[in-house]
Design a protein around this motif. Structure first.
Motif, PDB file in Angstrom:
ATOM      1  N   THR A   1      27.948 -16.768 -15.592  1.00 46.12           N
ATOM      2  CA  THR A   1      28.432 -17.164 -14.268  1.00 46.12           C
ATOM      3  C   THR A   1      29.498 -16.191 -13.774  1.00 46.12           C
ATOM      4  O   THR A   1      29.513 -15.787 -12.607  1.00 46.12           O
TER       5      THR A   1
ATOM      6  N   CYS B   1      29.809 -20.216  -7.400  1.00 46.38           N
ATOM      7  CA  CYS B   1      29.535 -19.811  -8.783  1.00 46.38           C
ATOM      8  C   CYS B   1      30.006 -20.887  -9.757  1.00 46.38           C
ATOM      9  O   CYS B   1      29.312 -21.196 -10.740  1.00 46.38           O
TER      10      CYS B   1
ATOM     11  N   ALA C   1      29.703 -13.665 -10.429  1.00 54.09           N
ATOM     12  CA  ALA C   1      30.839 -13.610  -9.508  1.00 54.09           C
ATOM     13  C   ALA C   1      31.445 -12.205  -9.452  1.00 54.09           C
ATOM     14  O   ALA C   1      31.789 -11.709  -8.370  1.00 54.09           O
TER      15      ALA C   1
ATOM     16  N   LEU D   1      36.984 -21.917 -11.150  1.00 57.40           N
ATOM     17  CA  LEU D   1      36.125 -21.000 -11.890  1.00 57.40           C
ATOM     18  C   LEU D   1      36.709 -20.667 -13.257  1.00 57.40           C
ATOM     19  O   LEU D   1      35.996 -20.696 -14.271  1.00 57.40           O
TER      20      LEU D   1
ATOM     21  N   SER E   1      34.634 -14.410   0.101  1.00 54.23           N
ATOM     22  CA  SER E   1      34.531 -14.079  -1.326  1.00 54.23           C
ATOM     23  C   SER E   1      34.973 -15.252  -2.191  1.00 54.23           C
ATOM     24  O   SER E   1      34.326 -15.583  -3.195  1.00 54.23           O
ATOM     25  N   GLU E   2      36.072 -15.892  -1.814  1.00 51.62           N
ATOM     26  CA  GLU E   2      36.566 -17.024  -2.596  1.00 51.62           C
ATOM     27  C   GLU E   2      35.570 -18.184  -2.562  1.00 51.62           C
ATOM     28  O   GLU E   2      35.377 -18.877  -3.576  1.00 51.62           O
TER      29      GLU E   2
ATOM     30  N   VAL F   1      32.386 -17.914  -2.340  1.00 48.55           N
ATOM     31  CA  VAL F   1      31.297 -17.536  -3.246  1.00 48.55           C
ATOM     32  C   VAL F   1      31.681 -17.860  -4.685  1.00 48.55           C
ATOM     33  O   VAL F   1      30.854 -18.331  -5.470  1.00 48.55           O
ATOM     34  N   PHE F   2      32.943 -17.630  -5.036  1.00 51.10           N
ATOM     35  CA  PHE F   2      33.410 -17.979  -6.388  1.00 51.10           C
ATOM     36  C   PHE F   2      33.312 -19.488  -6.616  1.00 51.10           C
ATOM     37  O   PHE F   2      32.984 -19.936  -7.727  1.00 51.10           O
TER      38      PHE F   2
ATOM     39  N   ASN G   1      31.742  -9.542  -6.394  1.00 50.37           N
ATOM     40  CA  ASN G   1      33.056  -9.020  -6.043  1.00 50.37           C
ATOM     41  C   ASN G   1      33.046  -7.500  -5.951  1.00 50.37           C
ATOM     42  O   ASN G   1      33.634  -6.912  -5.034  1.00 50.37           O
TER      43      ASN G   1
ATOM     44  N   CYS H   1      39.580 -22.221  -5.491  1.00 45.43           N
ATOM     45  CA  CYS H   1      38.321 -21.615  -5.939  1.00 45.43           C
ATOM     46  C   CYS H   1      38.469 -20.884  -7.273  1.00 45.43           C
ATOM     47  O   CYS H   1      37.636 -21.046  -8.176  1.00 45.43           O
ATOM     48  N   GLU H   2      39.507 -20.070  -7.414  1.00 44.90           N
ATOM     49  CA  GLU H   2      39.682 -19.303  -8.654  1.00 44.90           C
ATOM     50  C   GLU H   2      40.058 -20.203  -9.826  1.00 44.90           C
ATOM     51  O   GLU H   2      39.616 -19.966 -10.961  1.00 44.90           O
TER      52      GLU H   2
END
Length: 281
Positions: free
Chosen positions: A9, A43, A13, A145, A36-37, A39-40, A17, A141-142
């Motif tokens: 995964t 993921c 990501a 993940l 982008s965030e 999309v994370f 990126n 988001c981060e």
């Protein structure tokens, strides 16, 4: 297999990126960063669903309670843990400030280039949107993940200490910045430790939000400040130790007993008080 799923995964990501994230940010600034965030976040959802399906299809590793809440550690957080997390990340922020001050003395051009690339994003939008795109959304988001999917996967197959260290390494490498790697790795350790002690991802989310918001606001409004001599370095160092010690204590089950086991916190407190009495503020 849990770790393998989470690493695959992360590869997805990271590929996004590298191939699209930087282009989106260079062309659309804050909007590109937000995309982008998100999309994370997708993921994370995809990886979490894969973990759940794997657990249900393999009886030897079956987990009847496995769901998105369990994977993400989305549980209520105690106020003491939230306060401890904020003190911890404040100490990390001071430590990062000291780290970049030293780098600025050794490699001024590299530090200036890294700072300018961030300011391009910050100055492209107004304050509320800036904080939304650089602080709130990345914090959610981060953290889902890394402190969610990846940390959970490592804890299923290794010790909590190994999970914290491994996740912090992946977190630092994911940001693709050699200059920021040590400070991002240290931040990842603090975020992982807070999750481990509190049991709630809300604590590292708040820490991530506070750290990014502070960095954005300082970069947006304040010019770079160079520390004045050895006293300034000592002040930052003792302040870092003090905040880290207090933050760790609040995250422990018995804060007073924890403080007694950290004599450096006491020394840092005495040191910073003495410095404040002699330094012109």
């Amino acid at each position: 297999m849990y770790v393998m799923i989470s690493l695959l995964t992360l590869v997805v990501a990271l590929t996004f990126n590298v191939c699209f994230g930087s282009r989106l940010q260079s062309h659309y600034q804050l909007l590109g960063m937000t995309v982008s965030e998100l999309v994370f976040l997708l993921c994370f959802l995809g990886g979490a669903c894969a973990l759940i399906l794997f657990a249900r299809k393999h009886p030897l590793e079956r987990d009847e309670t496995l769901d998105l809440y369990e994977i993400s550690s989305l549980r209520p957080a105690k106020l003491r843990h939230l306060a401890g997390g904020l003190l911890l990340i404040a100490g990390g922020y001071l430590g990062t400030t000291l780290y970049f001050h030293i780098l600025a003395l050794l490699f001024p051009e590299a530090i200036q280039a890294a700072s300018d690339s961030m300011l391009v994003v910050l100055y492209s939008e107004n304050l509320p949107l800036m904080l939304l795109g650089t602080a709130l959304i990345p914090a959610i988001c981060e953290e889902l993940l890394f402190r969610g999917l990846i940390h959970y996967s490592f804890t299923r197959q290794a010790s909590a200490r190994y999970a914290v260290i491994a996740t912090a390494l992946l977190f630092a490498g994911f940001h693709l910045s050699p200059i920021r790697f040590p400070s991002t790795f240290a931040s990842g350790l603090l975020l992982g430790y807070a999750l481990h002690r509190s049991g709630s991802i809300l604590v590292p989310m708040l820490m991530h939000l506070a750290s990014n918001a502070a960095s954005a606001l300082v970069s947006f409004y304040a010019p770079p400040v160079m520390l004045d001599g050895t006293a300034g370095v000592i002040l930052l160092g003792t302040g870092t130790l003090l905040l880290l010690g207090l933050g760790c204590a609040l995250l422990e089950e018995h804060p007073r007993a924890a403080l007694s086991r950290h004599p450096m916190t006491v020394l840092a407190t005495v040191g910073i008080i003495l410095l404040l009495t002699v330094l012109p503020i």
